[in-house]
Write a protein that holds these residues in place. Structure first.
Motif, PDB file in Angstrom:
ATOM      1  N   LEU A 330       0.822  -1.207   0.000  1.00  0.00           N
ATOM      2  CA  LEU A 330       0.000   0.000   0.000  1.00  0.00           C
ATOM      3  C   LEU A 330       0.858   1.261   0.000  1.00  0.00           C
ATOM      4  O   LEU A 330       0.574   2.241  -0.695  1.00  0.00           O
ATOM      5  N   GLU A 331       1.946   1.244   0.791  1.00  0.00           N
ATOM      6  CA  GLU A 331       2.835   2.408   0.845  1.00  0.00           C
ATOM      7  C   GLU A 331       3.464   2.688  -0.518  1.00  0.00           C
ATOM      8  O   GLU A 331       3.577   3.846  -0.943  1.00  0.00           O
ATOM      9  N   GLU A 334       0.990   4.185  -2.904  1.00  0.00           N
ATOM     10  CA  GLU A 334       0.850   5.609  -2.620  1.00  0.00           C
ATOM     11  C   GLU A 334       2.066   6.390  -3.093  1.00  0.00           C
ATOM     12  O   GLU A 334       1.951   7.521  -3.584  1.00  0.00           O
ATOM     13  N   ARG A 335       3.229   5.769  -2.981  1.00  0.00           N
ATOM     14  CA  ARG A 335       4.452   6.431  -3.442  1.00  0.00           C
ATOM     15  C   ARG A 335       4.420   6.620  -4.962  1.00  0.00           C
ATOM     16  O   ARG A 335       4.794   7.682  -5.472  1.00  0.00           O
ATOM     17  N   ASP A 337       1.778   6.901  -6.750  1.00  0.00           N
ATOM     18  CA  ASP A 337       0.794   7.945  -7.001  1.00  0.00           C
ATOM     19  C   ASP A 337       1.407   9.328  -6.807  1.00  0.00           C
ATOM     20  O   ASP A 337       1.162  10.253  -7.587  1.00  0.00           O
ATOM     21  N   ARG A 338       2.245   9.455  -5.753  1.00  0.00           N
ATOM     22  CA  ARG A 338       2.903  10.750  -5.507  1.00  0.00           C
ATOM     23  C   ARG A 338       3.889  11.081  -6.618  1.00  0.00           C
ATOM     24  O   ARG A 338       4.025  12.236  -7.025  1.00  0.00           O
TER      25      ARG A 338
END
Length: 510
Positions: A330-331, A334-335, A337-338
Motif C-alpha cells: 500500500l505504501e 501511494e508512493r 501515485d505521488r
C-alpha cells in the motif's frame, strides 16, 4: 576589370558566404544574427563599390554609404553578443540601430531626391558620421579588448583574439574610405580590409567554434560558399545586361539578393528543424530516464513483497502475520501515485505551497549525493540555524536543488568541492550551490537560463531553465555568478511564509 574591382567582387562573395554560414545558426547562437547582418552590410558595400566603377552611377555611392552606416550598429551588436553584454547594454545596441538606421534611411530617400543628396554628400555630414561612429566603435573595441585580456580558457582567448583582429582589419581599413570622402589624401583600403578580415572570421567560426560545437560546420560552409558564388555570378550578369540603366540595375540586384536569402533560408529551415528534433529527443530521453529512476524503486519493492507473499501462499502458509508486507504494498502504491502527481506538477510547474524547512530539504537532497560521486567531490554543508520556513513546494524545490547539485558535480569531472548553503537573504531565505569547476564564459553565463541552451553534448538544456521557472513560480529569484577558472555560484532566493516574517534570526553556520 581592374584589380580593385576584382577585390570588391571577391570580398562581396566572401562576405555573402560568411553571412550564409551565420544564417544557418540564427536561433542557436547569439552571435549568428549580428554577424550575418554585418556580413550582408559589408557585402552590399563591396558590391556597390564595384557597381559604382562599372556603371559610373552616383546612386551606387548612396547605396554604399547606406551599407557602410549599418556596419556600425551591426558591429556593436556582434561585439556585445560576443562579450556577453547584449542584454545589459541593450539600450546602447538599440540606440545605435535607431540612430544609424535613420541616417541610412535618409541615404536611401536621397536616391530619388537630388536636393537631399546634395546635403548628405558633404564634409559636414561626413564629420557628423565620424563623431557618432568613433565613440560607439571605440567603446565596443574596448569591451572586446578587455574580454581578450581576461579570458582564461585557451580556446576562448584564441576566439576573442581572432574576432578582435578580424574586426580591426575591417573597421580600421573602412575608416580610410571615410577619411578619403572627407577630403584627406589617404589610400582607400576598405575593400582590402573586408577581404583580409574574411579568413580571420572564418577561422574563428570553423576552427574555434565561434557558434558552438557543430560537426556539420564544414559542410554548411561549402553550402554557403556555393550560394555566394552563384550570387556573384548573378550580380555580374545583371551588371553586364543593365549597366546603362541605373534604376533597372538596382531593382535586379535587389531581386538577386532576395533570391539568395530565400535559398539560404531553405537550408536554414531544414537544418533548424533537424536540430529541434534532436533536442526534443534528447529532452524526452532525459525526462524518461529520470522518470524510470523514480518509478523503479517503488516497483522493485512491490515486486519483492508480492513475490514473498506468493511464495508463502504456495507453501500453504497463512498471511495473518504478514501485515507488514501488505502495508508495504500500500505504501509503495501511494508512493507511485505521488511520483505521478509530482511529474504532472513538474510539467506544469504548479507549486502547492506549504511551509518548507530548507535545512531538512538540503540534507535530504545531499544524503544520496555521496553515493553518486564517491571520493571525487567533497561536499560541504553550510546550513544557518534558526531559518524560518519558506512558502514552497517540497518536491519542486527538491528537484530544482537536485538539478543544481548535479550540474555542479558535472562541472567538476576531475573532482572538486561542492558547497551547499541554506541562509537568510534579507527578508527572504535562500539555497546556494557553489562549485570549484571551470566556470562559464560571458556568453554562456548570459544564456545559462535559456530554454534548450546547453554546452553538454548529451544535455537537454532544460536543467537551469527548469530551476528558474520553479523559483519564479514561488515568487523568488535565481542569481548566477560565474567566472572562468573560478567556479560557479547559483542562489535560489525564496520568500518566507507570512507567519514567519520578522521571526527567528539567523544562527551560526553549521
Amino acid at each position: 576589370m581592374t584589380g580593385g574591382m576584382w577585390i570588391s567582387l571577391l570580398a562581396c562573395a566572401g562576405q555573402l558566404a560568411l553571412a550564409g554560414l551565420a544564417l544557418v545558426r540564427v536561433g542557436k547562437s547569439p552571435l549568428a544574427l549580428p554577424l550575418s547582418l554585418l556580413s550582408i552590410a559589408l557585402s552590399t558595400w563591396n558590391f556597390s563599390g564595384f557597381a559604382l566603377v562599372r556603371a559610373d552611377e552616383d546612386g551606387w555611392r548612396l547605396v554604399g554609404f547606406t551599407a557602410g552606416l549599418m556596419t556600425v550598429p551591426c558591429a556593436l551588436h556582434f561585439i556585445l553578443s560576443f562579450v556577453g553584454r547584449r542584454r545589459s547594454l541593450a539600450w546602447a545596441m538599440y540606440g545605435a540601430y535607431a540612430l544609424f538606421g535613420a541616417l541610412a534611411l535618409a541615404m536611401l530617400v536621397a536616391l530619388g531626391a537630388p536636393t537631399l543628396e546634395a546635403h548628405l554628400l558633404t564634409l559636414r555630414f561626413g564629420l557628423l558620421v565620424s563623431a557618432l561612429a568613433i565613440p560607439i566603435l571605440g567603446g565596443g573595441f574596448a569591451l572586446l579588448g578587455f574580454h581578450v585580456l581576461h579570458s582564461r580558457h585557451p580556446d576562448e582567448r584564441a576566439r576573442a583574439g581572432l574576432v578582435l583582429l578580424g574586426l580591426t582589419l575591417v573597421v580600421a581599413l573602412l575608416m580610410t574610405e571615410l577619411a578619403a570622402e572627407l577630403g584627406l589624401e589617404v589610400v582607400r583600403l576598405g575593400h582590402v580590409g573586408t577581404l583580409l578580415g574574411l579568413p580571420v572570421m572564418a577561422t574563428a567560426a570553423l576552427r574555434f567554434g565561434l557558434f558552438g560545437d557543430d560537426p556539420g560546420a564544414p559542410r554548411l560552409a561549402l553550402h554557403a560558399a556555393g550560394i555566394a558564388g552563384l550570387g556573384v555570378l548573378a550580380y555580374l550578369a545583371v551588371v553586364r545586361l543593365f549597366v546603362a540603366q541605373a534604376g533597372t540595375l538596382i531593382i535586379c540586384t535587389t531581386a538577386v539578393t532576395f533570391a539568395l536569402v530565400a535559398a539560404t533560408r531553405r537550408g536554414v529551415t531544414a537544418y533548424v528543424s533537424r536540430s529541434e528534433r534532436l533536442e526534443r529527443l534528447a529532452t524526452l530521453g532525459r525526462f524518461s530516464a529520470q522518470m524510470a529512476h523514480d518509478l523503479k524503486n517503488p516497483i522493485a519493492a512491490m515486486k519483492g513483497a508480492a513475490q514473498y507473499l506468493k511464495e508463502e501462499h504456495a507453501r500453504g502458509r497463512s498471511w495473518d502475520g504478514q501485515g507488514e508486507f501488505l502495508d508495504l504494498l500500500l505504501e509503495q502504491v501511494e508512493r507511485l501515485d505521488r511520483v505521478v502527481d509530482t511529474y504532472q506538477r513538474l510539467a506544469r510547474v504548479e507549486p502547492l505551497p506549504k511551509p518548507v524547512d530548507l535545512r531538512r530539504l538540503v540534507e535530504g537532497v545531499l544524503s544520496l549525493q555521496v553515493f553518486a560521486s564517491p571520493g571525487k567531490v567533497v561536499i560541504i554543508r553550510e546550513l544557518a540555524a534558526g531559518l524560518p520556513p519558506c512558502a514552497g513546494d517540497q518536491d519542486l524545490l527538491a528537484n530544482a536543488l537536485e538539478n543544481l547539485v548535479r550540474n555542479a558535480c558535472e562541472a567538476m569531472p576531475g573532482g572538486g568541492t561542492l558547497t551547499v548553503r541554506a541562509l537568510r537573504d534579507g527578508a527572504d531565505v535562500a539555497m546556494e550551490v557553489e562549485d570549484t569547476g571551470e566556470g562559464m564564459d560571458a556568453r554562456t553565463r548570459e544564456r545559462a537560463f535559456d530554454d534548450f541552451f546547453t554546452t553538454k553534448a548529451s544535455g537537454s538544456g532544460l536543467g537551469l531553465a527548469f530551476v528558474r521557472r520553479v523559483v519564479e513560480a514561488h515568487g523568488g529569484e535565481v542569481l548566477l555568478t560565474s567566472r572562468e577558472g573560478r567556479g560557479t555560484v547559483v542562489r535560489m532566493r525564496l520568500p518566507v511564509t507570512d507567519a514567519s516574517l520578522g521571526g527567528a534570526g539567523v544562527g551560526e553556520a553549521a
